[in-house]
Design a protein around this motif. Sequence first.
Motif, PDB file in Angstrom:
ATOM      1  N   ILE A   7       3.582  -2.200   0.326  1.00 15.37           N
ATOM      2  CA  ILE A   7       3.100  -2.822   1.615  1.00 15.37           C
ATOM      3  C   ILE A   7       2.778  -2.061   2.727  1.00 15.37           C
ATOM      4  CG2 ILE A   7       5.862  -1.968   1.960  1.00 15.37           C
ATOM      5  CD1 ILE A   7       5.832  -3.978   4.577  1.00 15.37           C
ATOM      6  N   SER A   8       1.725  -2.120   3.631  1.00 18.27           N
ATOM      7  CA  SER A   8       1.043  -1.191   4.715  1.00 18.27           C
ATOM      8  C   SER A   8       0.739  -1.393   5.510  1.00 18.27           C
ATOM      9  CB  SER A   8      -0.204  -0.734   3.884  1.00 18.27           C
ATOM     10  OG  SER A   8      -1.008  -1.837   4.221  1.00 18.27           O
ATOM     11  N   THR A   9       0.796  -0.953   7.304  1.00 15.69           N
ATOM     12  CA  THR A   9       0.579  -1.345   7.786  1.00 15.69           C
ATOM     13  C   THR A   9      -0.986   0.155   8.443  1.00 15.69           C
ATOM     14  OG1 THR A   9       1.288  -1.148  10.310  1.00 15.69           O
ATOM     15  CG2 THR A   9       2.066   0.496   8.590  1.00 15.69           C
ATOM     16  N   PRO A  10      -1.933  -0.289   9.442  1.00 14.50           N
ATOM     17  CA  PRO A  10      -2.409  -0.556   9.974  1.00 14.50           C
ATOM     18  C   PRO A  10      -2.248   0.534  11.610  1.00 14.50           C
ATOM     19  CG  PRO A  10      -2.570  -2.778  10.109  1.00 14.50           C
ATOM     20  CD  PRO A  10      -1.664  -2.511   9.742  1.00 14.50           C
ATOM     21  N   ALA A  11      -1.045   0.777  11.414  1.00 13.74           N
ATOM     22  CA  ALA A  11      -0.219   1.238  12.589  1.00 13.74           C
ATOM     23  C   ALA A  11      -0.310   2.721  12.732  1.00 13.74           C
ATOM     24  CB  ALA A  11       0.696   0.538  13.634  1.00 13.74           C
ATOM     25  N   PHE A  12       0.270   2.937  10.794  1.00 16.52           N
ATOM     26  CA  PHE A  12       0.876   4.366  11.065  1.00 16.52           C
ATOM     27  C   PHE A  12       0.594   4.667   9.171  1.00 16.52           C
ATOM     28  CE2 PHE A  12       5.063   2.060  11.065  1.00 16.52           C
ATOM     29  CZ  PHE A  12       5.419   2.574  10.304  1.00 16.52           C
ATOM     30  N   GLU A  13       0.369   5.709   9.108  1.00 18.64           N
ATOM     31  CA  GLU A  13       0.206   6.354   7.743  1.00 18.64           C
ATOM     32  C   GLU A  13       2.109   6.133   7.203  1.00 18.64           C
ATOM     33  OE1 GLU A  13      -2.881   6.960   5.851  1.00 18.64           O
ATOM     34  OE2 GLU A  13      -3.241   5.261   7.522  1.00 18.64           O
ATOM     35  N   GLN A  14       2.164   6.401   5.665  1.00 22.82           N
ATOM     36  CA  GLN A  14       3.509   6.336   4.910  1.00 22.82           C
ATOM     37  C   GLN A  14       3.568   7.474   5.494  1.00 22.82           C
ATOM     38  OE1 GLN A  14       5.487   4.756   3.601  1.00 22.82           O
ATOM     39  NE2 GLN A  14       6.858   6.266   2.448  1.00 22.82           N
ATOM     40  N   HIS A  53      18.511 -12.292  -5.990  1.00 25.08           N
ATOM     41  CA  HIS A  53      17.499 -13.276  -6.363  1.00 25.08           C
ATOM     42  C   HIS A  53      16.506 -12.199  -6.181  1.00 25.08           C
ATOM     43  CE1 HIS A  53      19.436 -15.970  -6.650  1.00 25.08           C
ATOM     44  NE2 HIS A  53      20.403 -16.155  -5.725  1.00 25.08           N
ATOM     45  N   VAL A  54      16.325 -10.830  -6.347  1.00 25.38           N
ATOM     46  CA  VAL A  54      14.928  -9.913  -5.916  1.00 25.38           C
ATOM     47  C   VAL A  54      14.726  -9.346  -7.333  1.00 25.38           C
ATOM     48  CG1 VAL A  54      14.971  -7.063  -4.850  1.00 25.38           C
ATOM     49  CG2 VAL A  54      16.327  -8.643  -3.643  1.00 25.38           C
ATOM     50  N   ILE A  55      13.136  -9.672  -6.990  1.00 24.22           N
ATOM     51  CA  ILE A  55      12.318 -10.067  -8.366  1.00 24.22           C
ATOM     52  C   ILE A  55      12.683  -8.254  -7.639  1.00 24.22           C
ATOM     53  CG2 ILE A  55      10.023 -10.011  -9.442  1.00 24.22           C
ATOM     54  CD1 ILE A  55      10.225 -13.402  -8.220  1.00 24.22           C
ATOM     55  N   GLU A  56      11.335  -7.951  -6.475  1.00 26.76           N
ATOM     56  CA  GLU A  56      10.729  -6.756  -6.046  1.00 26.76           C
ATOM     57  C   GLU A  56      10.662  -6.640  -5.283  1.00 26.76           C
ATOM     58  OE1 GLU A  56       6.411  -4.041  -7.617  1.00 26.76           O
ATOM     59  OE2 GLU A  56       7.251  -6.298  -8.134  1.00 26.76           O
ATOM     60  N   GLN A  57      11.095  -5.126  -4.817  1.00 27.33           N
ATOM     61  CA  GLN A  57      10.872  -4.344  -3.600  1.00 27.33           C
ATOM     62  C   GLN A  57      10.119  -3.557  -3.125  1.00 27.33           C
ATOM     63  OE1 GLN A  57      13.609  -4.582  -4.824  1.00 27.33           O
ATOM     64  NE2 GLN A  57      15.028  -2.823  -4.261  1.00 27.33           N
ATOM     65  N   ASN A  58       9.793  -2.916  -1.602  1.00 29.55           N
ATOM     66  CA  ASN A  58       8.640  -1.935  -1.311  1.00 29.55           C
ATOM     67  C   ASN A  58       8.869  -1.956  -0.189  1.00 29.55           C
ATOM     68  OD1 ASN A  58       7.519   0.718  -1.720  1.00 29.55           O
ATOM     69  ND2 ASN A  58       6.594  -0.104  -3.725  1.00 29.55           N
ATOM     70  N   ARG A  59       8.560  -0.510   0.558  1.00 32.34           N
ATOM     71  CA  ARG A  59       8.613   0.459   2.011  1.00 32.34           C
ATOM     72  C   ARG A  59       7.634   0.718   1.730  1.00 32.34           C
ATOM     73  NH1 ARG A  59       9.065   3.640  -1.449  1.00 32.34           N
ATOM     74  NH2 ARG A  59      10.613   5.522  -1.237  1.00 32.34           N
ATOM     75  N   ILE A  60       7.533   0.678   3.666  1.00 32.32           N
ATOM     76  CA  ILE A  60       6.613   1.722   4.001  1.00 32.32           C
ATOM     77  C   ILE A  60       7.492   2.697   5.643  1.00 32.32           C
ATOM     78  CG2 ILE A  60       5.576   0.236   5.694  1.00 32.32           C
ATOM     79  CD1 ILE A  60       3.636   2.605   5.499  1.00 32.32           C
ATOM     80  N   VAL A  61       7.614   4.105   5.806  1.00 37.39           N
ATOM     81  CA  VAL A  61       8.355   4.495   6.439  1.00 37.39           C
ATOM     82  C   VAL A  61       8.074   5.417   7.906  1.00 37.39           C
ATOM     83  CG1 VAL A  61      10.765   6.026   6.519  1.00 37.39           C
ATOM     84  CG2 VAL A  61      10.161   4.913   4.670  1.00 37.39           C
TER      85      VAL A  61
END
Length: 154
Positions: free
Chosen positions: A10-17, A141-149
């Motif tokens: 997961i990423s966002t163009p709004a900010f870096e990790q 039911h979660v196969i996989e997850q990830n995050r951006i902080v």
Amino acid sequence: MGLNIKDLKISTPAFEQGGRIPTRHTGEGEDVSPALEWQGVPEGTRQLSVICHDPDAPLPHGFTHWVIYGIPAGATGIPEGGGSAHTEGMSDFGKTGYGGPMPPPGHGDHHYYFWVYALDTEIDAAPGLTRHELLERIQDHVIEQNRIVGTYSR
């Protein structure tokens, strides 16, 4: 619910990790949700969910800023301000939809975790589930997850 981070990103163009969340996406700015993008959705995914949570808030369970479910498995993200295209849950502001960072002044940096969950089931629920209610429904039911902080302080 165990932690399973593999290919889902997961990423966002709004900010870096680990970077500062722009004021535009906070309660001090336009309070519009940042665009989120993901890739590597695992095989067998039937739906996706997103949660934005601040564990640094001075409350027993942190503070939930955004809960979304019912995102189709083929989706590759959510455009800026686009959460209402899916089913939105209840934030700790007491409303559905996104509520941007607004930590107490002088409280230092808070960390905002934008989690994406790939699910092996479909969540068929009316708008308004809380973070705790959604996590309870998806825990098996979660196969996989990830995050951006992202971080923010006032």
